[in-house]
Write a protein that holds these residues in place. Structure first.
Motif, mmCIF file in Angstrom:
data_model
loop_
_atom_site.group_PDB
_atom_site.id
_atom_site.type_symbol
_atom_site.label_atom_id
_atom_site.label_comp_id
_atom_site.label_asym_id
_atom_site.label_seq_id
_atom_site.Cartn_x
_atom_site.Cartn_y
_atom_site.Cartn_z
ATOM 1 N N TYR A 144 0.808 -1.215 0.000
ATOM 2 C CA TYR A 144 0.000 0.000 0.000
ATOM 3 C C TYR A 144 0.844 1.269 0.000
ATOM 4 C CZ TYR A 144 -2.874 3.790 1.810
ATOM 5 O OH TYR A 144 -3.475 5.004 1.990
ATOM 6 N N TYR A 145 1.883 1.301 0.823
ATOM 7 C CA TYR A 145 2.671 2.518 0.968
ATOM 8 C C TYR A 145 3.568 2.793 -0.243
ATOM 9 C CZ TYR A 145 0.762 2.590 5.617
ATOM 10 O OH TYR A 145 -0.125 2.621 6.674
ATOM 11 N N ASP A 146 3.742 1.799 -1.099
ATOM 12 C CA ASP A 146 4.362 2.042 -2.404
ATOM 13 C C ASP A 146 3.339 2.639 -3.367
ATOM 14 O OD1 ASP A 146 6.866 1.120 -1.719
ATOM 15 O OD2 ASP A 146 6.519 -0.915 -2.435
ATOM 16 N N LEU A 147 2.126 2.101 -3.309
ATOM 17 C CA LEU A 147 1.072 2.556 -4.220
ATOM 18 C C LEU A 147 0.808 4.053 -4.084
ATOM 19 C CD1 LEU A 147 -1.818 -0.093 -4.178
ATOM 20 C CD2 LEU A 147 -0.352 0.537 -6.097
ATOM 21 N N ILE A 148 0.699 4.514 -2.845
ATOM 22 C CA ILE A 148 0.303 5.916 -2.654
ATOM 23 C C ILE A 148 1.391 6.888 -3.105
ATOM 24 C CG2 ILE A 148 -1.350 5.408 -0.825
ATOM 25 C CD1 ILE A 148 0.715 6.265 1.214
ATOM 26 N N LEU A 149 2.603 6.405 -3.335
ATOM 27 C CA LEU A 149 3.665 7.265 -3.855
ATOM 28 C C LEU A 149 3.378 7.701 -5.289
ATOM 29 C CD1 LEU A 149 6.876 5.524 -2.453
ATOM 30 C CD2 LEU A 149 5.822 7.651 -1.664
ATOM 31 N N ASN A 152 2.622 11.292 -6.227
ATOM 32 C CA ASN A 152 3.675 12.276 -6.500
ATOM 33 C C ASN A 152 3.896 12.495 -7.995
ATOM 34 O OD1 ASN A 152 4.962 12.919 -3.746
ATOM 35 N ND2 ASN A 152 4.883 10.696 -3.738
ATOM 36 N N CYS A 153 3.118 11.824 -8.816
ATOM 37 C CA CYS A 153 3.276 11.942 -10.267
ATOM 38 C C CYS A 153 2.894 13.351 -10.727
ATOM 39 C CB CYS A 153 2.395 10.907 -10.959
ATOM 40 S SG CYS A 153 2.575 10.853 -12.742
ATOM 41 N N GLY A 157 3.025 13.132 -16.127
ATOM 42 C CA GLY A 157 3.244 11.701 -15.977
ATOM 43 C C GLY A 157 4.645 11.329 -15.541
ATOM 44 N N LYS A 158 5.370 12.285 -14.934
ATOM 45 C CA LYS A 158 6.744 12.037 -14.511
ATOM 46 C C LYS A 158 6.819 11.892 -12.998
ATOM 47 C CE LYS A 158 8.517 14.788 -18.372
ATOM 48 N NZ LYS A 158 9.272 16.006 -18.760
ATOM 49 N N LEU A 159 7.739 11.036 -12.563
ATOM 50 C CA LEU A 159 7.979 10.847 -11.137
ATOM 51 C C LEU A 159 9.436 11.168 -10.853
ATOM 52 C CD1 LEU A 159 5.911 7.637 -11.104
ATOM 53 C CD2 LEU A 159 5.528 9.408 -9.407
ATOM 54 N N TYR A 160 9.655 12.019 -9.850
ATOM 55 C CA TYR A 160 11.006 12.485 -9.533
ATOM 56 C C TYR A 160 11.550 11.850 -8.261
ATOM 57 C CZ TYR A 160 9.836 16.008 -13.013
ATOM 58 O OH TYR A 160 9.462 16.638 -14.180
ATOM 59 N N ILE A 161 10.900 10.815 -7.797
ATOM 60 C CA ILE A 161 11.341 10.125 -6.579
ATOM 61 C C ILE A 161 11.619 8.664 -6.908
ATOM 62 C CG2 ILE A 161 10.053 11.634 -5.024
ATOM 63 C CD1 ILE A 161 7.907 9.460 -4.857
ATOM 64 N N ASP A 162 12.465 8.047 -6.099
ATOM 65 C CA ASP A 162 12.749 6.623 -6.272
ATOM 66 C C ASP A 162 11.543 5.800 -5.814
ATOM 67 O OD1 ASP A 162 15.395 6.623 -7.325
ATOM 68 O OD2 ASP A 162 16.115 7.281 -5.350
ATOM 69 N N LEU A 163 11.207 4.800 -6.595
ATOM 70 C CA LEU A 163 10.078 3.932 -6.278
ATOM 71 C C LEU A 163 10.534 2.483 -6.237
ATOM 72 C CD1 LEU A 163 7.363 5.532 -8.596
ATOM 73 C CD2 LEU A 163 7.594 5.825 -6.132
ATOM 74 N N LEU A 206 -4.165 5.744 -10.698
ATOM 75 C CA LEU A 206 -4.026 7.029 -10.025
ATOM 76 C C LEU A 206 -5.310 7.841 -10.119
ATOM 77 C CD1 LEU A 206 -2.272 9.199 -8.637
ATOM 78 C CD2 LEU A 206 -1.480 9.891 -10.912
ATOM 79 N N GLU A 207 -5.888 7.903 -11.301
ATOM 80 C CA GLU A 207 -7.070 8.721 -11.532
ATOM 81 C C GLU A 207 -8.319 8.166 -10.868
ATOM 82 O OE1 GLU A 207 -9.440 11.792 -12.898
ATOM 83 O OE2 GLU A 207 -7.260 11.619 -12.973
ATOM 84 N N TYR A 208 -8.505 6.857 -10.952
ATOM 85 C CA TYR A 208 -9.777 6.283 -10.512
ATOM 86 C C TYR A 208 -9.717 5.533 -9.169
ATOM 87 C CZ TYR A 208 -10.978 7.388 -15.305
ATOM 88 O OH TYR A 208 -11.180 8.061 -16.489
ATOM 89 N N GLY A 209 -8.510 5.353 -8.640
ATOM 90 C CA GLY A 209 -8.417 4.641 -7.374
ATOM 91 C C GLY A 209 -7.728 5.420 -6.268
ATOM 92 N N LEU A 210 -6.735 6.224 -6.622
ATOM 93 C CA LEU A 210 -5.945 6.904 -5.600
ATOM 94 C C LEU A 210 -6.428 8.324 -5.309
ATOM 95 C CD1 LEU A 210 -2.383 5.696 -6.641
ATOM 96 C CD2 LEU A 210 -3.752 4.916 -4.704
#
Length: 212
Positions: A144-149, A152-153, A157-163, A206-210
């Motif tokens: 779960y705690y990976d999903l919510i990261l 940060n998108c 559509g870019k992510l600037y953090i390590d996942l 992201l759009e429909y669940g988070l």
């Protein structure tokens, strides 16, 4: 044939009181009678034969969190979409039975709300039932705690953090550099800062669940 238990919960008179449901703390249950006195949850407790074990309490909390995402929907609207799929016989199981199975299996940390939002968007015809099932399967497998990261998108559509690499394995993110064959100097600098790009599947989750 008896109406399945999830449908009966949705079809109960107390469903209109769903907005009044507050999160029920696990330690607030001293006996099963307290559960039965809570509007709507009392209906679920009786229908599902829920007792007072710790697993029962966890299930009730997950069910509450899921159901709260259906606030502002009339039960007739929900049942209409469920009945359409049940009558189509595309799937070998009833929608309501599948929902209860999913709720029972998933972690309690925020996942019931995610699944509830996905189901709400299925009812609202923003995603198909097949997409709901695919995304639900991903949510169930992911931490779960990976999903919510994914929140940060950026809008691009870019992510600037390590996942975690698990999100890559689940098809939610992809490595950068795809499609950039002759980047400009400015694009190179941006590419160096970007860790990952969100995939189409990740963007849908992201759009429909988070997003609340």
């Amino acid at each position: 044939m008896e109406e399945n238990k999830f449908n009966q919960i949705i079809n109960s008179e107390q469903f209109a009181m769903i907005s009044d449901l507050s999160e029920v703390a696990l330690d607030s249950f001293t006996d099963n009678e307290i559960l039965k006195d809570i509007p709507l949850i009392g209906t679920a407790v009786k229908l599902l034969n829920i007792g007072n074990t710790i697993n029962d309490r966890i299930f009730v909390n997950k069910l509450i969190k899921f159901l709260k995402q259906l606030d502002n929907f009339e039960n007739g609207t929900i049942l209409k979409e469920i009945q359409y799929l049940d009558d189509s016989k595309i799937y070998n199981y009833k929608v309501g039975e599948k929902i209860l199975e999913i709720i029972n299996r998933i972690d309690s940390d925020g996942k019931p709300e995610i699944i509830g939002r996905l189901f709400r968007n299925f009812i609202d015809k923003k995603i198909s039932y097949a997409e709901f099932l695919k995304l639900t399967n991903i949510v169930e497998k992911a931490f779960y705690y990976d999903l919510i990261l994914l929140n940060n998108c950026s809008p691009e559509g870019k992510l600037y953090i390590d996942l975690d690499e698990e999100l890559y394995n689940l098809g939610l993110i992809q490595h950068t550099g795809i499609g950039l064959f002759s980047p400009t100097e400015e694009e190179k600098k941006e590419l160096d800062k970007t860790k990952y790009l969100i995939t189409e599947r990740g963007a849908m989750l992201l759009e429909y669940g988070l997003k609340c």
